[in-house]
Write an enzyme that holds these catalytic residues in place. Structure first.
Site, PDB file in Angstrom:
ATOM      1  N   ALA A 120       0.988   6.261  -6.157  1.00 40.12           N
ATOM      2  CA  ALA A 120       2.149   6.033  -6.626  1.00 40.12           C
ATOM      3  C   ALA A 120       3.232   6.596  -7.740  1.00 40.12           C
ATOM      4  O   ALA A 120       4.325   6.242  -7.518  1.00 40.12           O
ATOM      5  CB  ALA A 120       1.922   4.755  -7.430  1.00 40.12           C
ATOM      6  N   ASP A 161       0.626  -1.192  -0.190  1.00 40.30           N
ATOM      7  CA  ASP A 161      -0.138   0.143   0.101  1.00 40.30           C
ATOM      8  C   ASP A 161       0.900   1.141  -0.093  1.00 40.30           C
ATOM      9  O   ASP A 161       1.644   1.464   1.294  1.00 40.30           O
ATOM     10  CB  ASP A 161      -0.775  -0.073   1.076  1.00 40.30           C
ATOM     11  CG  ASP A 161      -1.580   1.241   0.821  1.00 40.30           C
ATOM     12  OD1 ASP A 161      -1.652   2.345   1.806  1.00 40.30           O
ATOM     13  OD2 ASP A 161      -3.385   1.134   1.219  1.00 40.30           O
ATOM     14  N   ARG A 162       0.468   2.376  -1.164  1.00 38.45           N
ATOM     15  CA  ARG A 162       1.221   3.529  -1.090  1.00 38.45           C
ATOM     16  C   ARG A 162       1.109   4.538  -0.217  1.00 38.45           C
ATOM     17  O   ARG A 162       2.441   4.663   0.442  1.00 38.45           O
ATOM     18  CB  ARG A 162       1.081   4.158  -2.831  1.00 38.45           C
ATOM     19  CG  ARG A 162       1.577   3.410  -3.746  1.00 38.45           C
ATOM     20  CD  ARG A 162       1.105   1.912  -4.032  1.00 38.45           C
ATOM     21  NE  ARG A 162      -0.824   2.126  -3.661  1.00 38.45           N
ATOM     22  CZ  ARG A 162      -0.861   1.033  -4.074  1.00 38.45           C
ATOM     23  NH1 ARG A 162      -0.788  -0.168  -3.641  1.00 38.45           N
ATOM     24  NH2 ARG A 162      -2.073   0.513  -3.898  1.00 38.45           N
ATOM     25  N   THR A 163      -0.346   4.771   0.601  1.00 43.63           N
ATOM     26  CA  THR A 163      -0.368   5.624   1.622  1.00 43.63           C
ATOM     27  C   THR A 163       0.776   5.252   3.018  1.00 43.63           C
ATOM     28  O   THR A 163       0.961   5.520   3.829  1.00 43.63           O
ATOM     29  CB  THR A 163      -1.933   5.599   1.517  1.00 43.63           C
ATOM     30  OG1 THR A 163      -2.395   6.192   0.329  1.00 43.63           O
ATOM     31  CG2 THR A 163      -2.760   5.989   2.963  1.00 43.63           C
ATOM     32  N   CYS A 191      -7.674   9.753  -7.060  1.00 38.74           N
ATOM     33  CA  CYS A 191      -7.813   8.003  -6.638  1.00 38.74           C
ATOM     34  C   CYS A 191      -8.311   7.914  -7.465  1.00 38.74           C
ATOM     35  O   CYS A 191      -9.300   7.599  -8.074  1.00 38.74           O
ATOM     36  CB  CYS A 191      -7.808   8.079  -5.383  1.00 38.74           C
ATOM     37  SG  CYS A 191      -7.817   6.754  -5.177  1.00 38.74           S
ATOM     38  N   LYS A 200     -12.111  -0.389  -3.274  1.00 38.55           N
ATOM     39  CA  LYS A 200     -10.929  -1.559  -2.758  1.00 38.55           C
ATOM     40  C   LYS A 200     -11.714  -2.964  -2.531  1.00 38.55           C
ATOM     41  O   LYS A 200     -11.233  -4.112  -3.007  1.00 38.55           O
ATOM     42  CB  LYS A 200      -9.880  -1.607  -2.546  1.00 38.55           C
ATOM     43  CG  LYS A 200      -8.756  -0.051  -2.773  1.00 38.55           C
ATOM     44  CD  LYS A 200      -8.008   0.124  -2.401  1.00 38.55           C
ATOM     45  CE  LYS A 200      -7.310   2.049  -2.996  1.00 38.55           C
ATOM     46  NZ  LYS A 200      -6.541   0.261  -4.025  1.00 38.55           N
ATOM     47  N   THR A 239      -6.769   9.602  -2.079  1.00 42.51           N
ATOM     48  CA  THR A 239      -5.613   8.852  -0.588  1.00 42.51           C
ATOM     49  C   THR A 239      -5.165  10.448   0.368  1.00 42.51           C
ATOM     50  O   THR A 239      -4.491  10.946  -0.328  1.00 42.51           O
ATOM     51  CB  THR A 239      -4.842   7.595  -1.025  1.00 42.51           C
ATOM     52  OG1 THR A 239      -3.806   8.731  -1.559  1.00 42.51           O
ATOM     53  CG2 THR A 239      -5.427   6.904  -1.935  1.00 42.51           C
ATOM     54  N   CYS A 279      -2.044   4.543 -10.808  1.00 34.88           N
ATOM     55  CA  CYS A 279      -2.631   5.114  -9.103  1.00 34.88           C
ATOM     56  C   CYS A 279      -1.816   6.178  -8.863  1.00 34.88           C
ATOM     57  O   CYS A 279      -0.749   6.368  -9.397  1.00 34.88           O
ATOM     58  CB  CYS A 279      -1.764   3.866  -8.419  1.00 34.88           C
ATOM     59  SG  CYS A 279      -1.380   4.201  -6.543  1.00 34.88           S
TER      60      CYS A 279
END
Length: 247
Positions: free
Chosen positions: A98, A60-62, A208, A178, A139, A95
């Protein structure tokens, strides 16, 4: 003779789009769907050759940006390299968050990598030369890292983000998509949109890639900018194809 024929085949072959996906799978499918439906093609053979790496193992990027998760950078670089080795002529990544790692990824590849944030601001500026500010739904990682701010500020466009309460609503909506949730409290989403109206923001970016899916699912209408659609159009034009006129 064989070398000459091989060279001729290579010169006439269509360019290939590589999608660095999996973040999440539904957003990846949405980008692919938009490439198909926006491409001016009358048959299978007139469509664009697309390679998709739906890498769902990317952390997960966040969570990483907020200091609570694994660094996804190596996974993103590996996917980009894989797409290049498979023959992609250009890479696109559905994304927004990202793109925090965009500058690191491009160091390792030798093909163009279209930046969704850059493509979005260029399209906004093209369609509205006087715009001074936009709203951003994204996000917490995208908002915290200023991923949009850094690029939009170069175009003298202010990025207005929700306050903490409304940001939590946006985050919950994103992760609900998601999870595959089909129903959501529309009133909470409307409160976020009302917040932007109170800030005199008319144009709101769905920053997002789950959000265009969510807004379609909830049938929310308005002056929203869809970066996924803009990225699809940019990729179509990059590989030399035309966009359908009715879209």
């Amino acid at each position: 003779m064989i070398d000459s024929e091989a060279e001729n085949i290579n010169n006439t072959s269509k360019k290939i789009i590589g999608i660095l996906g999996g973040m999440g799978p539904l957003a990846t499918a949405d980008l692919f769907y938009k490439i198909i439906t926006l491409t001016d093609a009358k048959s299978d053979n007139e469509h664009i050759h697309v390679i998709i790496d739906n890498n769902t193992e990317i952390p997960d990027r966040t969570n990483y940006i907020l200091g609570t998760g694994e660094d996804p950078k190596k996974y993103l670089i590996e996917s980009a390299l894989k797409l290049e080795l498979m023959g992609a002529d250009v890479i696109i990544m559905p994304c927004n968050t990202a793109h925090y790692f965009y500058d690191e990824i491009v160091k390792y590849i030798h093909i163009p990598f279209l930046n969704m944030i850059s493509e979005t601001v260029k399209e906004i500026r093209r369609t509205n030369t006087e715009i001074k500010k936009v709203g951003l739904l994204a996000t917490k990682g995208t908002c915290f890292a200023g991923i949009y701010d850094k690029i939009f500020n170069k175009y003298n466009i202010e990025v207005v983000k929700p306050d903490d309460t409304n940001e939590n609503i946006v985050s919950d909506l994103i992760y609900s998509v998601k999870k595959g949730v089909k129903k959501y409290d529309l009133n909470s989403v409307q409160s976020v949109l009302s917040y932007f109206k109170s800030k005199d923001v008319d144009t709101v970016i769905l920053g997002c890639t789950e959000l265009p899916v969510a807004f379609k699912m909830l049938n929310i209408k308005g002056n929203y900018v869809d970066p996924t659609k803009i990225l699809a159009q940019s990729a179509i034009k990059f590989v030399g194809k035309k966009i359908v006129e009715h879209e």
